[in-house]
Scaffold this motif. Sequence first.
Motif, PDB file in Angstrom:
ATOM      1  N   ALA A 290      25.148  13.994  53.054  1.00 54.94           N
ATOM      2  CA  ALA A 290      25.029  14.392  54.459  1.00 54.94           C
ATOM      3  C   ALA A 290      25.013  13.167  55.358  1.00 54.94           C
ATOM      4  O   ALA A 290      24.435  12.140  55.001  1.00 54.94           O
TER       5      ALA A 290
ATOM      6  N   ALA B 189      21.043  14.934  57.750  1.00 55.20           N
ATOM      7  CA  ALA B 189      20.047  14.817  56.683  1.00 55.20           C
ATOM      8  C   ALA B 189      18.638  14.726  57.248  1.00 55.20           C
ATOM      9  O   ALA B 189      17.730  15.436  56.812  1.00 55.20           O
TER      10      ALA B 189
ATOM     11  N   LEU C 153      18.523  18.937  57.419  1.00 55.75           N
ATOM     12  CA  LEU C 153      18.392  19.227  55.990  1.00 55.75           C
ATOM     13  C   LEU C 153      16.985  18.984  55.446  1.00 55.75           C
ATOM     14  O   LEU C 153      16.368  19.880  54.874  1.00 55.75           O
TER      15      LEU C 153
END
Length: 141
Positions: A4, A9, A13
């Motif tokens: 990512a 990220a 995420l």
Amino acid sequence: MIAAIPSVALCWLIPRLTNFRAAHPGIELRIVYAFHGQEVDFTEVDLAFVYSPVPLVRRPGALAELFLPGAAVPVVSPALADGRLQEMPLLHDTDEAGWREWFARAGQDQPADLSGPVYQDFNLLRAAVLAGKAQHFVRGR
């Protein structure tokens, strides 16, 4: 393995991993960066979140879907949107265009000087804001 871009990220995420791991305890996760401008090796990566200004080239065995638009969004603290913003240095990660548009849409006079620190990417800019170095910024790209 999940690759990512750093902003996805860090901001999207990772905050969701606790719930994912609770729902899927048997899945082992490995998260790596997918840096802009570097090819992702899809023989090693199961899922990748990348930035691309154009549609990705289809690859055999890979499916590409739009996840987020990556649009530029000026961000201002409501406490500063009352006119005091003209007196403060503005933060940028590309150029002054985002601020010019923000002032025009907000119906405010643009300051004579729109200069301010420029950060190479959103993550550096976000870190500066969270560290208390500034109260407002514009995200470009």
